[in-house]
Design an enzyme around this catalytic site. Structure first.
Site, PDB file in Angstrom:
ATOM      1  N   LYS A  11       2.505  -5.729  -0.515  1.00 50.32           N
ATOM      2  CA  LYS A  11       3.299  -5.903   0.701  1.00 50.32           C
ATOM      3  C   LYS A  11       4.157  -7.171   0.644  1.00 50.32           C
ATOM      4  CE  LYS A  11       0.206  -3.263   3.708  1.00 50.32           C
ATOM      5  NZ  LYS A  11      -0.530  -3.251   4.995  1.00 50.32           N
ATOM      6  N   TYR A  51       4.840   5.082   7.742  1.00 50.20           N
ATOM      7  CA  TYR A  51       3.700   4.803   8.630  1.00 50.20           C
ATOM      8  C   TYR A  51       3.734   5.667   9.893  1.00 50.20           C
ATOM      9  CZ  TYR A  51       2.096   0.800   5.867  1.00 50.20           C
ATOM     10  OH  TYR A  51       1.582   0.006   4.883  1.00 50.20           O
ATOM     11  N   PHE A  59       0.072  -1.668  17.163  1.00 49.66           N
ATOM     12  CA  PHE A  59       0.578  -2.535  16.095  1.00 49.66           C
ATOM     13  C   PHE A  59       1.731  -1.899  15.302  1.00 49.66           C
ATOM     14  CE2 PHE A  59      -3.112  -0.174  14.493  1.00 49.66           C
ATOM     15  CZ  PHE A  59      -2.573   0.447  13.361  1.00 49.66           C
ATOM     16  N   ARG A  87      -9.572   1.550  -2.770  1.00 47.21           N
ATOM     17  CA  ARG A  87      -9.924   1.037  -1.440  1.00 47.21           C
ATOM     18  C   ARG A  87     -11.074   0.034  -1.560  1.00 47.21           C
ATOM     19  NH1 ARG A  87      -6.888   2.966   2.454  1.00 47.21           N
ATOM     20  NH2 ARG A  87      -8.239   2.328   4.155  1.00 47.21           N
ATOM     21  N   THR A  93      -9.429  -3.890   5.873  1.00 41.83           N
ATOM     22  CA  THR A  93      -8.090  -4.151   6.434  1.00 41.83           C
ATOM     23  C   THR A  93      -7.957  -5.599   6.897  1.00 41.83           C
ATOM     24  OG1 THR A  93      -7.971  -1.857   7.179  1.00 41.83           O
ATOM     25  CG2 THR A  93      -6.446  -3.404   8.216  1.00 41.83           C
ATOM     26  N   ASN A 114      -1.584  -8.227   5.316  1.00 41.99           N
ATOM     27  CA  ASN A 114      -2.812  -8.062   4.534  1.00 41.99           C
ATOM     28  C   ASN A 114      -2.582  -7.680   3.068  1.00 41.99           C
ATOM     29  OD1 ASN A 114      -2.096  -5.445   4.969  1.00 41.99           O
ATOM     30  ND2 ASN A 114      -4.043  -4.766   5.795  1.00 41.99           N
ATOM     31  N   HIS A 117      -1.355  -2.234   0.489  1.00 44.14           N
ATOM     32  CA  HIS A 117      -1.655  -0.932   1.087  1.00 44.14           C
ATOM     33  C   HIS A 117      -2.287  -0.060   0.008  1.00 44.14           C
ATOM     34  CE1 HIS A 117      -1.046   2.970   3.085  1.00 44.14           C
ATOM     35  NE2 HIS A 117      -0.660   3.396   1.891  1.00 44.14           N
ATOM     36  N   GLU A 128       2.364  10.028  -0.529  1.00 41.49           N
ATOM     37  CA  GLU A 128       2.924   8.681  -0.616  1.00 41.49           C
ATOM     38  C   GLU A 128       3.545   8.422  -1.986  1.00 41.49           C
ATOM     39  OE1 GLU A 128      -0.239   6.079   0.675  1.00 41.49           O
ATOM     40  OE2 GLU A 128      -0.175   6.862   2.726  1.00 41.49           O
TER      41      GLU A 128
END
Ligand code: CMP
Length: 140
Positions: A11, A51, A59, A87, A93, A114, A117, A128
């Site tokens: 990110k 998203y 958010f 993950r 998160t 964070n 992704h 994705e």
């Protein structure tokens, strides 16, 4: 996409902090193989579409604003049981809840900013991946 591939995005916070290489190195040490990558700035429309599942969440606006705030680095990674493995490697998160040694524990600053992704299912990994890459961009 086969279940041994997943989609990740370094990110804008982590990319701007020059941590893209550190994060990829950490993931490679955990056994992930780089299959495709690019560096890009998402448009509002692209971030909104990516998203879309979160549209309406409190958010969402902040998330789209953040994801368009700078360059990011989408990548396709390969490992056995890739979605779960990635993950696990990136952590919770919220970095305050992320386990030691995870990407978010090391490089994230907040639930919003964070660092990374990761797709949450094989179905989303495939969707994705197609969002960022053509089939011909992927190592076969
Ligand atoms: P990501 O894995 O990219 O998928 C959805 C994102 O929404 C998530 O990481 C977080 O960055 C963001 N997110 C989830 N919950 C919150 C929150 N409470 N505040 C801000 N951002 C959030």
């Amino acid at each position: 996409m086969a279940a041994n591939r997943t989609l990740t995005i370094i990110k804008p916070d982590a990319f701007a902090a020059n941590n893209a290489g550190n994060i990829l190195a950490l993931l490679e040490k955990k056994g992930f193989k780089l299959i495709a990558s690019r560096v890009m700035k998402l448009s509002q429309a692209q971030a909104g579409e990516f998203y879309a599942v979160h549209a309406g969440r409190p958010f969402y606006g902040e998330l789209v604003e953040f994801m368009t705030s700078g360059y990011c680095m989408p990548m396709v990674l390969e490992k056995a049981d890739a979605v779960l493995a990635l993950r696990d490697a990136i952590g919770a998160t919220d970095p305050a809840e992320a386990a030691e040694g995870t990407v978010r524990k090391l490089y994230a600053e907040s639930k919003g900013k964070n660092a990374i992704h990761a797709s949450d299912s094989d179905e989303n990994a495939a969707r994705e991946s197609r969002f960022f890459f053509a089939e011909t961009d992927l190592i076969r």
